[in-house]
Design a protein around this motif. Structure first.
Motif, PDB file in Angstrom:
ATOM      1  N   GLU A   5       0.831  -1.197   0.000  1.00 51.21           N
ATOM      2  CA  GLU A   5       0.000   0.000   0.000  1.00 51.21           C
ATOM      3  C   GLU A   5       0.869   1.252   0.000  1.00 51.21           C
ATOM      4  N   VAL A   6       0.503   2.201  -0.820  1.00 53.35           N
ATOM      5  CA  VAL A   6       1.224   3.461  -0.961  1.00 53.35           C
ATOM      6  C   VAL A   6       0.206   4.588  -0.857  1.00 53.35           C
ATOM      7  N   TYR A   7       0.559   5.640  -0.131  1.00 53.13           N
ATOM      8  CA  TYR A   7      -0.300   6.810   0.009  1.00 53.13           C
ATOM      9  C   TYR A   7       0.042   7.827  -1.071  1.00 53.13           C
ATOM     10  N   HIS A   8      -0.977   8.566  -1.523  1.00 52.29           N
ATOM     11  CA  HIS A   8      -0.799   9.627  -2.520  1.00 52.29           C
ATOM     12  C   HIS A   8      -1.572  10.852  -2.058  1.00 52.29           C
ATOM     13  N   CYS A   9      -0.899  12.013  -1.998  1.00 48.99           N
ATOM     14  CA  CYS A   9      -1.556  13.257  -1.624  1.00 48.99           C
ATOM     15  C   CYS A   9      -2.085  13.928  -2.891  1.00 48.99           C
ATOM     16  N   LEU A  14       2.695  14.284  -3.340  1.00 52.37           N
ATOM     17  CA  LEU A  14       3.648  13.430  -2.644  1.00 52.37           C
ATOM     18  C   LEU A  14       3.119  11.998  -2.564  1.00 52.37           C
ATOM     19  N   GLU A  15       3.986  11.019  -2.767  1.00 48.48           N
ATOM     20  CA  GLU A  15       3.645   9.615  -2.562  1.00 48.48           C
ATOM     21  C   GLU A  15       4.632   9.029  -1.574  1.00 48.48           C
ATOM     22  N   TRP A  16       4.119   8.217  -0.651  1.00 51.33           N
ATOM     23  CA  TRP A  16       4.974   7.595   0.348  1.00 51.33           C
ATOM     24  C   TRP A  16       4.400   6.267   0.769  1.00 51.33           C
ATOM     25  N   LYS A  17       5.274   5.435   1.326  1.00 49.76           N
ATOM     26  CA  LYS A  17       4.891   4.101   1.790  1.00 49.76           C
ATOM     27  C   LYS A  17       5.312   3.980   3.239  1.00 49.76           C
ATOM     28  N   ASN A  18       4.419   3.504   4.063  1.00 52.81           N
ATOM     29  CA  ASN A  18       4.739   3.247   5.455  1.00 52.81           C
ATOM     30  C   ASN A  18       3.797   2.178   5.960  1.00 52.81           C
ATOM     31  N   ASN A  19       4.313   1.012   6.244  1.00 51.55           N
ATOM     32  CA  ASN A  19       3.498  -0.110   6.689  1.00 51.55           C
ATOM     33  C   ASN A  19       3.248  -0.100   8.182  1.00 51.55           C
ATOM     34  N   ASN A  20       3.868   0.801   8.922  1.00 51.06           N
ATOM     35  CA  ASN A  20       3.756   0.809  10.372  1.00 51.06           C
ATOM     36  C   ASN A  20       2.769   1.834  10.903  1.00 51.06           C
ATOM     37  N   LYS A  21       2.221   2.687  10.031  1.00 49.45           N
ATOM     38  CA  LYS A  21       1.355   3.766  10.490  1.00 49.45           C
ATOM     39  C   LYS A  21       0.226   3.999   9.506  1.00 49.45           C
ATOM     40  N   LYS A  22      -0.950   4.307  10.000  1.00 49.95           N
ATOM     41  CA  LYS A  22      -2.096   4.689   9.173  1.00 49.95           C
ATOM     42  C   LYS A  22      -2.131   6.210   9.116  1.00 49.95           C
ATOM     43  N   TYR A  23      -2.129   6.786   7.924  1.00 49.05           N
ATOM     44  CA  TYR A  23      -2.085   8.237   7.759  1.00 49.05           C
ATOM     45  C   TYR A  23      -3.469   8.811   7.494  1.00 49.05           C
ATOM     46  N   THR A  24      -3.732   9.994   8.038  1.00 42.54           N
ATOM     47  CA  THR A  24      -4.961  10.730   7.771  1.00 42.54           C
ATOM     48  C   THR A  24      -4.650  12.079   7.135  1.00 42.54           C
ATOM     49  N   LEU A  36      -5.234   6.033  -0.716  1.00 43.96           N
ATOM     50  CA  LEU A  36      -4.399   4.864  -0.532  1.00 43.96           C
ATOM     51  C   LEU A  36      -4.384   4.091  -1.833  1.00 43.96           C
ATOM     52  N   LEU A  37      -3.197   3.926  -2.416  1.00 44.33           N
ATOM     53  CA  LEU A  37      -3.047   3.187  -3.665  1.00 44.33           C
ATOM     54  C   LEU A  37      -2.792   1.730  -3.345  1.00 44.33           C
TER      55      LEU A  37
END
Length: 99
Positions: A5-9, A14-24, A36-37
């Protein structure tokens, strides 16, 4: 969380990946316009060999998130590197180029 899973703003791109945290919100511009991609979305992107889906199209202008001042985007120069001439806030991408 799935390891792919990768986040996209949608605000600053900005795109980022973090498997340890859920972003809002976006860690760069603090916008809550993030998506969430998933694997299937990534595989459709041009950079992954797919036909593309419009994600990653550069902004056509830079806009101040604080006062709304807007200027044309300079190719190759990230909007966040430009400060608003009215209030000094870093600019964000606005609108989307189609060419």
């Amino acid at each position: 969380m799935d390891e792919h899973e990768v986040y996209h703003c949608q605000n600053c791109g900005l795109e980022w990946k973090n498997n340890n945290k859920k972003y809002t919100e976006c860690p760069e511009c603090k916008s809550d316009k993030i998506i969430l991609l998933k694997n299937d979305t990534l595989n459709k992107r041009r950079s992954f060999g797919g036909e593309g889906r419009g994600i990653g199209i550069p902004p056509s202008s830079c806009k101040c998130p604080k006062c709304g001042y807007e200027i044309p985007k300079i190719k190759g120069e990230p909007c966040k590197n430009t400060k608003c001439p009215k209030c000094g806030t870093p600019m964000h991408g606005s609108g989307r180029c189609i060419n």
